[in-house]
Design an enzyme around this catalytic site. Structure first.
Site, mmCIF file in Angstrom:
data_model
loop_
_atom_site.group_PDB
_atom_site.id
_atom_site.type_symbol
_atom_site.label_atom_id
_atom_site.label_comp_id
_atom_site.label_asym_id
_atom_site.label_seq_id
_atom_site.Cartn_x
_atom_site.Cartn_y
_atom_site.Cartn_z
ATOM 1 N N CYS A 9 0.870 -1.194 0.000
ATOM 2 C CA CYS A 9 0.000 0.000 0.000
ATOM 3 C C CYS A 9 0.900 1.237 0.000
ATOM 4 O O CYS A 9 2.082 1.139 -0.349
ATOM 5 C CB CYS A 9 -0.993 -0.022 1.164
ATOM 6 S SG CYS A 9 -0.251 0.045 2.808
ATOM 7 N N ARG A 15 -3.383 -0.581 5.463
ATOM 8 C CA ARG A 15 -3.980 -1.660 4.671
ATOM 9 C C ARG A 15 -3.080 -2.879 4.487
ATOM 10 O O ARG A 15 -3.505 -4.013 4.734
ATOM 11 C CB ARG A 15 -4.398 -1.117 3.287
ATOM 12 C CG ARG A 15 -5.540 -0.124 3.339
ATOM 13 C CD ARG A 15 -5.698 0.641 2.042
ATOM 14 N NE ARG A 15 -4.556 1.530 1.814
ATOM 15 C CZ ARG A 15 -4.364 2.266 0.733
ATOM 16 N NH1 ARG A 15 -5.255 2.191 -0.247
ATOM 17 N NH2 ARG A 15 -3.311 3.053 0.628
ATOM 18 N N ASP A 123 -8.182 3.958 1.279
ATOM 19 C CA ASP A 123 -7.222 4.261 2.339
ATOM 20 C C ASP A 123 -7.993 4.755 3.562
ATOM 21 O O ASP A 123 -8.656 5.795 3.491
ATOM 22 C CB ASP A 123 -6.261 5.350 1.829
ATOM 23 C CG ASP A 123 -5.105 5.556 2.787
ATOM 24 O OD1 ASP A 123 -5.213 5.143 3.955
ATOM 25 O OD2 ASP A 123 -4.090 6.126 2.354
HETATM 26 P P1 4NP Z 1 -1.800 2.872 4.127
HETATM 27 O O1 4NP Z 1 -2.388 4.253 4.688
HETATM 28 O O2 4NP Z 1 -1.269 3.152 2.756
HETATM 29 O O3 4NP Z 1 -3.006 1.961 4.082
HETATM 30 O O4 4NP Z 1 -0.750 2.414 5.100
HETATM 31 C C1 4NP Z 1 -1.605 5.402 4.796
HETATM 32 C C2 4NP Z 1 -0.967 5.657 5.984
HETATM 33 C C3 4NP Z 1 -0.205 6.810 6.109
HETATM 34 C C4 4NP Z 1 -0.080 7.680 5.054
HETATM 35 C C5 4NP Z 1 -0.709 7.418 3.858
HETATM 36 C C6 4NP Z 1 -1.469 6.269 3.739
HETATM 37 N N1 4NP Z 1 0.661 8.866 5.206
HETATM 38 O O5 4NP Z 1 0.611 9.729 4.301
HETATM 39 O O6 4NP Z 1 1.364 9.028 6.223
#
Ligand code: 4NP
Length: 155
Positions: A9, A15, A123
């Site tokens: 991800c 995720r 997300d």
């Molecule tokens: P993930 O969600 O891609 O599902 O882990 C996110 C967690 C943090 C960030 C972006 C997406 N961030 O910009 O810090």
């Protein structure tokens, strides 16, 4: 040699850690290994988001020992299957691929449930509190399909 599956991800804290824990719980450990990574670098070395840890725990899966890492071009050779959570992750990973063999390893995860529809796992990071519950249920459902398919293919 175990069959290796990588979940990808953006941050590797919401995720893909869930996808890793859920799929690993459905596969025999002696034949398969599951890992996860993020296309971004913000959360290298971090534990998964508390909300992902909590929804996994509620479903008797422990993801609290995972540590964030960034996707690397070495992963194309190290893994047999690479599942990405959304269309943006797909473009980011495909851009790093050096050849068709590497590109063919990359799959948008929900296409295993809804072939060719290119649906994203949303997300949940900035979303509603029940976003983690929704994502968990989507990943649980698609990991049932993936585990059956991979076990059958490699038996
Ligand atoms: P993930 O969600 O891609 O599902 O882990 C996110 C967690 C943090 C960030 C972006 C997406 N961030 O910009 O810090």
């Amino acid at each position: 040699m175990p069959i290796k599956i990588l979940m990808v991800c953006l941050g590797n804290i919401c995720r893909s850690p869930l996808a890793e824990g859920i799929l690993a719980s459905k596969l025999p450990k002696n034949k398969f290994t599951v890992d996860s990574a993020g296309t971004g670098s913000w959360h290298i070395g971090h534990s998964p988001d508390d909300r992902s840890i909590a929804v996994a725990k509620k479903n008797k899966i422990n993801i609290s020992n995972q540590k964030g890492r960034q996707f690397s071009t070495n992963d194309f050779d190290a893994f047999d299957y690479i599942y990405v959570m959304d269309n943006s992750n797909y473009s980011d990973v495909i851009e790093l691929a050096k050849n068709e063999d590497q590109k063919e390893k990359v799959h948008l995860i929900l296409n295993e449930l809804f072939p060719n529809e290119n649906v994203d796992v949303p997300d949940p990071y900035f979303g509603l509190p029940n976003g983690f519950e929704i994502v968990y249920n989507m990943l649980d459902e698609v990991c049932n399909v993936i585990s059956k398919k991979i076990i059958e293919k490699h038996q």
